[in-house]
Design an enzyme around this catalytic site. Structure first.
Site, mmCIF file in Angstrom:
data_model
loop_
_atom_site.group_PDB
_atom_site.id
_atom_site.type_symbol
_atom_site.label_atom_id
_atom_site.label_comp_id
_atom_site.label_asym_id
_atom_site.label_seq_id
_atom_site.Cartn_x
_atom_site.Cartn_y
_atom_site.Cartn_z
ATOM 1 N N GLU A 1 41.741 20.599 -15.254
ATOM 2 C CA GLU A 1 43.132 20.162 -15.388
ATOM 3 C C GLU A 1 43.525 19.176 -14.300
ATOM 4 O O GLU A 1 43.132 19.316 -13.137
ATOM 5 C CB GLU A 1 44.046 21.394 -15.313
ATOM 6 C CG GLU A 1 45.518 21.105 -15.507
ATOM 7 C CD GLU A 1 46.374 22.362 -15.512
ATOM 8 O OE1 GLU A 1 47.568 22.255 -15.848
ATOM 9 O OE2 GLU A 1 45.857 23.453 -15.188
ATOM 10 N N GLU B 1 53.995 26.381 -21.280
ATOM 11 C CA GLU B 1 53.917 26.660 -19.849
ATOM 12 C C GLU B 1 55.153 26.074 -19.167
ATOM 13 O O GLU B 1 55.081 25.128 -18.388
ATOM 14 C CB GLU B 1 52.630 26.088 -19.250
ATOM 15 C CG GLU B 1 52.316 26.665 -17.872
ATOM 16 C CD GLU B 1 51.067 26.085 -17.244
ATOM 17 O OE1 GLU B 1 50.107 26.838 -17.054
ATOM 18 O OE2 GLU B 1 51.058 24.867 -16.950
#
Length: 280
Positions: free
Chosen positions: A156, A257
């Site tokens: 990520e 998220e």
């Protein structure tokens, strides 16, 4: 907001940031009550100890009793202390490696097929090249372990405001590391975790990222920008972005998220019709 373009995607709710007003073991049931059947977690046990089997069993039971599948899990991390992963941190070398079978075991028991491996912040006094070499070594170990259960390892890019010492701030940098891991492991199970919020903070052209890198996506996460709240509360055009993901051929999960704008997670899902919340 019309998110019908996302009807082909499965949504998964991140229970480390949503329903955080509840104890961890109560969150899967809360997610189920809101209509979700899939959820993901950051590493939930802190980095100071290896969780006892009883802790792992309690978490497993919370998910299975709720009928919610754990679809994503972070490897060892402690975000409460500002850590952004441990893979490239020399002092955490053994702790990370000891965690691999624990994370993999938990993932395997719950059918989790994606494990996020944050590479860790730069460490003062340690050469960047040394940290990068350690990160690659550890990512290959993680990829091999994930492969043994049919899972992928996610890499990520984070935003440079909240994670200024993190080395991956662009989609290009993260995807370059994905390619290096796949070349070193020979397995091809390293993928890019495309968090649209983090990339937006960094000023990336989100449509261009989707067009250029969609074939490397292993997972997508969303939150509106600015604010990191639910879609529809700020400036990102999620109708367009979700349609672009569909058009680019991305058929994976969309991870929620975000922080609920009201502070109450159950009130933050009006933008997503209930019929789209359950995994298909």
């Amino acid at each position: 907001m019309d998110v019908s373009a996302a009807s082909g995607h499965n949504f998964t709710i991140n229970l480390s940031i949503l329903f955080a007003e509840l104890p961890l073991l109560e969150r899967p049931a809360a997610a189920a009550a809101a209509g979700f059947t899939a959820a993901e977690l950051w590493w939930p046990f802190g980095a100071e100890h290896t969780p006892a089997e009883a802790e792992l069993d309690a978490l497993r039971k919370a998910f299975t009793d709720a009928g919610v599948q754990l679809t994503g899990l972070n490897f060892l991390d402690d975000l409460t202390k500002g850590a952004k992963g441990t893979l490239s941190v020399p002092a955490e070398r053994e702790r990370f490696r000891e965690n691999i079978p624990v994370s993999i075991g938990l993932a395997e028991s719950l059918g989790t097929k994606a494990l996020n491996a944050l590479v860790g912040n730069r460490v003062e006094g340690v050469a960047a090249a040394e940290q990068d070499a350690l990160a690659l070594e550890n990512l290959v170990l993680a990829a091999r372990a994930a492969h043994s259960i049919g899972a992928v390892v996610l890499i990520e890019a984070l935003n440079k405001v909240d994670a200024p010492d993190y080395p991956l701030h662009t989609a290009a940098a993260a995807c370059e590391l994905v390619d290096r891991v796949n070349a070193a492991s020979g397995l091809g199970n390293a993928k890019f975790l495309c968090d649209l919020y983090h990339l937006a903070v960094n000023g990336e052209d989100l449509p261009a990222v989707i067009e250029q890198y969609a074939d490397k996506f292993g997972h997508v996460q969303i939150a509106d920008f600015p604010g990191r709240n639910e879609p529809g509360t700020a400036g990102l055009d999620f109708e367009d972005l979700l349609a672009r993901l569909t058009a680019a051929g991305y058929q994976g999960r969309i991870g929620l998220e975000y922080k609920p704008a009201s502070g109450v997670s159950a009130d933050s899902f009006d933008w997503l019709p209930r019929e789209l919340r359950a995994a298909k």
